[in-house]
Motif scaffolding. Structure first.
Motif: not given
Length: 589
Positions: A50-53
């Protein structure tokens, strides 16, 4: 490992977590295998980050190495204390994962501790790019027992063409896999509608025994399990439906009886008339050894070829040369040697001043060819039936038997046949219908060193065949000894069992180190296939042939196949037709 770990849709069971003691990169990482789970070579896995966005990156890959070790042991001898229970330790397995696909294409490494799932169904198809293959050719099964596919775009010329298959003779099952691949291409429906598939042609040269003469016979050893395997691949289990077999005339015979012993029906003889030999300029293929082109006498070869084409006149199956009737290949050779040995006629045949030593070198080799080629180049056979190999007017699959011919004759047949077929495709001006050519012992016909007429034709096919609809499926023991441009033009590369010294050559650089090592011990029927869509070669096992691979396996051919033989009104092919269940009423002559 948390058994309740989230499992996204399409993922299989969790099998471990991304290892934190080894570097994880976007292209390669290690997985600690969970207790009670396992990973084997070639398994397909998927993990997520999972990416920060808030978006999620799916990272899929294939297991390319597996290891197991004791954690808590310091010395090699500790294994005995651990086994006795006097030293606490834990067995831990880990698997190396080589990334095959990242979606979306954000190349970030997976986080240590991330859950890794065994890829199933949709996730597996995405990991191996099967979801992006509009035309899937079944090629066998993976180590997980699930079907594997080849992108037809990279074999029929749309985005690439040609196949290179390498491996040890008798162990790597190169010809068996080439035949299965051909069957899958023709029977899977990937070539288009029924009309296009039916119009596609294939040409196979049989060089070992009579094993390929029964491709239109069902395999008597076919069982229910094998039929089920074919059904899982979406293929019928059975023989090739439309086959025509050609064989050379028997040596020393005055007729055109095919030189085969195990197949009695449906075999046509092939040969070339003296008129065709002269008019089509086939003399260079008598000198088809790769070293011959480096010799000075090749100048004489091309001059004599041109003069033969100019002065030879057909004469009821034979020819006349400046008033002399020539009715056999032996007579032609003797006449040429006589003309070249006479100072008064030599210049007319050579076109230039040529040393006697050069002429003698040409004459010696030409005389040596009489024994090998006399049954193939004829002036004594009335042309009561077709004698030429022409795939456009033949069955869907044409088998040319060479196994009873000496080496020089085999080279002549392969060279002339490929030359003729390629020229026919050039004249047609279109890539449709396709022509697949399966040629074993490619390193003999197109060696890395030297030049020859056959090598020139094969190079032409490798470099221009894609645009003309000619696809080469070449088999060889050693890819390192095949002309480099032919190997590099093959979009699909396949490897079976390899010799250790051969496996170290740069031609196998597409194999990861672990697969190179595995190729040294691969069992028959196991192949490693590399295709442009997938960054890691696939380990495949293809099913038992549904067609007979030797006379002892041949069941009765379908009645429809034998009926097509008799409808051709070929009395030589009718012998043994009753084996297929035909009655006298089925035979129209």
């Amino acid at each position: 490992m948390d058994p309740e770990a989230a499992k996204p849709d399409g993922d299989g069971d969790p099998v471990g977590r991304v290892l934190g003691t080894s570097d994880a990169t976007p292209l390669q990482f290690w997985v600690a295998v969970a207790p009670g789970a396992y990973l084997q070579l070639d398994d397909v896995v998927v993990t997520h980050r999972e990416l920060p966005d808030g978006s999620t990156v799916n990272i899929a890959g294939v297991v390319t190495a597996v290891r197991a070790r004791h954690e808590g042991a310091a010395f090699d001898s500790d294994v005995f204390a651990i086994a006795d229970g006097t030293l606490p330790a834990q067995i831990q397995e880990a698997a190396e994962i080589t990334t095959t696909r990242v979606t979306p294409e954000v190349y970030v490494p997976p986080r240590p501790g991330a859950v890794v799932h065994r890829a199933r169904d949709k996730a597996r198809a995405q990991a191996l790019y099967f979801d992006r293959m509009d035309r899937q050719v079944p090629i066998g099964f993976g180590r997980d027992g699930e079907p594997l596919f080849l992108n037809a775009d990279f074999i029929d010329g749309q985005r690439g063409a040609h196949v290179s298959i390498s491996g040890i003779s008798g162990v790597a099952t190169k010809t068996s896999f080439a035949t299965f691949l051909m069957y899958s291409m023709l029977r899977s429906g990937v070539l288009g509608g029924a009309g296009e598939s039916a119009n596609t042609k294939a040409l196979i040269f049989n060089v070992k025994g009579e094993d390929l003469l029964f491709l239109d016979h069902p395999n008597a050893k076919l069982d229910d399990a094998t039929r089920a395997s074919y059904a899982r691949l979406g293929l019928p289990a059975g023989p090739f439906p439309d086959v025509r077999v050609y064989a050379p005339p028997r040596a020393g015979a005055n007729d055109a009886t095919p030189d085969v012993s195990s197949r009695l029906a449906g075999v046509d003889p092939f040969y070339w008339t003296l008129a065709e030999f002269c008019d089509k300029g086939l003399l260079p293929y008598v000198f088809a050894d790769a070293d011959d082109e480096r010799q000075q006498y090749t100048m004489v070869v091309h001059s004599v070829t041109a003069h033969l084409k100019k002065v030879a006149a057909p004469a009821e199956g034979a020819i006349t040369l400046e008033g002399v009737r020539i009715a056999s290949y032996e007579h032609l050779v003797d006449h040429l040697v006589e003309q070249l040995g006479d100072e008064s006629t030599r210049f007319a045949w050579t076109g230039t001043a040529v040393g006697l030593g050069t002429v003698n070198a040409f004459a010696r080799r030409l005389i040596n060819s009489k024994r090998d080629l006399s049954r193939l180049i004829r002036g004594d056979l009335a042309q009561r039936r077709p004698h030429s190999i022409n795939t456009a007017e033949s069955a869907q699959l044409t088998v040319v038997d060479l196994h009873n011919l000496p080496d020089r004759a085999q080279r002549f047949v392969v060279g002339v046949t490929l030359k003729t077929e390629f020229e026919n495709k050039e004249k047609s001006g279109t890539a449709k219908p396709l022509l697949f050519v399966v040629l074993d012992e490619l390193n003999k016909y197109a060696p890395r060193e030297g030049a020859s007429p056959i090598k020139d034709v094969l190079l032409d096919i490798a470099e221009r065949g894609r645009s003309l609809g000619v696809v080469l499926i070449g088999c060889q023991q050693t890819a390192s000894e095949v002309e480099r441009r032919i190997v590099t033009n093959a979009a699909i590369k396949v490897v079976g069992r390899l010799d250790p010294s051969e496996a170290s050559r740069t031609e196998y650089g597409f194999l990861p180190p672990a697969q190179r090592q595995r190729a040294l011990i691969a069992k028959p029927g196991t192949m490693f296939l590399s295709q442009p869509d997938i960054p890691v070669p696939l380990c495949i096992e293809f099913p038992f042939p549904g067609w007979a691979t030797r006379p002892g396996e041949a069941g009765e051919p379908p009645v429809s196949a034998l009926r097509s033989i008799v409808q051709a009104k070929d009395p030589f092919a009718v012998v043994g037709a009753a084996v297929g269940g035909l009655s006298d009423d089925d035979i129209p002559f």
